[in-house]
Write a protein that holds these residues in place. Structure first.
Motif, PDB file in Angstrom:
ATOM      1  N   PHE A  68       0.817  -1.214   0.000  1.00 56.86           N
ATOM      2  CA  PHE A  68       0.000   0.000   0.000  1.00 56.86           C
ATOM      3  C   PHE A  68       0.853   1.267   0.000  1.00 56.86           C
ATOM      4  O   PHE A  68       0.590   2.219  -0.731  1.00 56.86           O
ATOM      5  CB  PHE A  68      -0.920   0.000   1.223  1.00 56.86           C
ATOM      6  N   ASP A  69       1.908   1.281   0.811  1.00 61.99           N
ATOM      7  CA  ASP A  69       2.716   2.490   0.945  1.00 61.99           C
ATOM      8  C   ASP A  69       4.203   2.241   0.651  1.00 61.99           C
ATOM      9  O   ASP A  69       5.054   3.006   1.080  1.00 61.99           O
ATOM     10  CB  ASP A  69       2.550   3.098   2.337  1.00 61.99           C
ATOM     11  N   VAL A  70       4.514   1.161  -0.045  1.00 61.85           N
ATOM     12  CA  VAL A  70       5.900   0.821  -0.387  1.00 61.85           C
ATOM     13  C   VAL A  70       6.062   0.838  -1.901  1.00 61.85           C
ATOM     14  O   VAL A  70       5.304   0.167  -2.611  1.00 61.85           O
ATOM     15  CB  VAL A  70       6.294  -0.556   0.183  1.00 61.85           C
ATOM     16  N   PHE A  71       7.047   1.591  -2.363  1.00 63.67           N
ATOM     17  CA  PHE A  71       7.247   1.766  -3.800  1.00 63.67           C
ATOM     18  C   PHE A  71       8.693   1.434  -4.173  1.00 63.67           C
ATOM     19  O   PHE A  71       9.615   1.559  -3.357  1.00 63.67           O
ATOM     20  CB  PHE A  71       6.959   3.214  -4.210  1.00 63.67           C
ATOM     21  N   ARG A  72       8.854   1.050  -5.431  1.00 60.75           N
ATOM     22  CA  ARG A  72      10.191   0.851  -5.971  1.00 60.75           C
ATOM     23  C   ARG A  72      10.271   1.554  -7.329  1.00 60.75           C
ATOM     24  O   ARG A  72       9.497   1.272  -8.232  1.00 60.75           O
ATOM     25  CB  ARG A  72      10.516  -0.632  -6.125  1.00 60.75           C
ATOM     26  N   LEU A  73      11.211   2.477  -7.423  1.00 60.77           N
ATOM     27  CA  LEU A  73      11.470   3.174  -8.679  1.00 60.77           C
ATOM     28  C   LEU A  73      12.758   2.638  -9.283  1.00 60.77           C
ATOM     29  O   LEU A  73      13.755   2.456  -8.584  1.00 60.77           O
ATOM     30  CB  LEU A  73      11.625   4.683  -8.456  1.00 60.77           C
ATOM     31  N   THR A  74      12.745   2.403 -10.595  1.00 57.61           N
ATOM     32  CA  THR A  74      13.961   2.039 -11.310  1.00 57.61           C
ATOM     33  C   THR A  74      14.284   3.158 -12.286  1.00 57.61           C
ATOM     34  O   THR A  74      13.409   3.608 -13.040  1.00 57.61           O
ATOM     35  CB  THR A  74      13.786   0.704 -12.041  1.00 57.61           C
TER      36      THR A  74
END
Length: 270
Positions: free
Chosen positions: A18-24
């Motif tokens: 819900f509140d965890v993101f991963r950007l590449t």
């Protein structure tokens, strides 16, 4: 050590929970020189609010010039970063700080014997440990002999991160506060049975978790490296905003860390 300021395109944006993101991002200069445990300072918006960059551990690093950042939305800066879209340009400075090392000399992960190592991550402290796990795997270690202990509040925060360690061959043990997966409780509860067999411990996560891990390692006389997470304004040793107590006086997390030998730090002080 080389440092770069780059405007990097977002190549992918994954919402892992819900509140965890991963950007590449495409960051060739940073990817070419980064070591596990190092971090980047990120300008989270194109305007002046917020003015200061935010520090993020380098979560993954690829030979084709990509890097990944893993973060949880906990305030304005991370909320703005989570809103960025594929194709957006993000201004990064890095790689910064000192990374994890093996027991040998330098960042070559040369170990004094073939006993297992143990990686311990709590919450978003898992971020730099996947980069470390991938580098250890590339070094030719038999990763099935090593240990990975991951902890979080709930199962959602650990999936799919646990699978990514498992896919590298690591046995993974999990702990969650609510017992939704793995051991119900805290990561240090799992460590006593492992410590007598390991040569080196690497850890990153909440201060209290690391403090207990360090205490157990010291009692077992097992070397432990810790990656500290602190507030930083500049990331380059100028603002003194990230100082912590070392055994020989104040140290700067951004320049002398974020990775330290645990014995260098004064753990009795918060």
């Amino acid at each position: 050590m080389s440092e770069f300021q780059q405007k990097c395109s977002i190549l992918s944006r994954d919402r892992l929970a819900f509140d965890v993101f991963r950007l590449t991002l495409q960051a060739p200069g940073i990817a070419a020189t980064a070591c596990p445990g190092q971090f980047v300072m990120v300008r989270v918006s194109d305007g002046l609010d917020p003015l200061l960059r935010r520090p993020f551990s380098i979560h993954r690093c690829f030979a084709d010039g990509r890097i990944s950042l893993l973060f949880k939305v906990i305030g304005k800066g991370t909320e703005l970063l989570a809103r960025r879209c594929i194709g957006d340009q993000v201004d990064l400075v890095g790689p910064l700080g000192n990374g994890f090392v093996g027991n040998g000399v330098g960042n070559g992960f040369e170990f004094s014997d073939d006993r297992p190592v143990c990686l311990i991550g709590g919450g978003m402290g898992i971020a730099p440990l996947l980069f470390l796990a991938e580098q250890l795997h590339k070094s030719g270690r038999e990763t099935e002999k090593d240990h990975v202990l991951l902890g979080a509040r709930t199962q959602d925060e650990l999936t799919p991160l646990a699978d990514e360690f498992s896919n590298l061959g690591y046995p993974v043990q999990l702990a969650t506060d609510d017992g939704s997966v793995g051991h119900k409780g805290f990561i240090p509860d799992l460590l006593d049975f492992i410590l007598p067999t390991v040569e080196q411990v690497y850890t990153c996560g909440p201060h209290l978790m690391m403090k207990n891990v360090v205490r157990q390692c010291q009692q077992a006389e097992v070397p432990c490296q810790v990656s500290l997470e602190t507030h930083m304004a500049c990331g380059m040793g100028a603002c003194l905003g990230c100082t912590v107590n070392g055994k020989k006086g104040l140290v700067h997390v951004c320049k002398q860390g974020p990775v330290f030998d645990a014995d260098q730090l004064e753990w009795s002080l918060e």
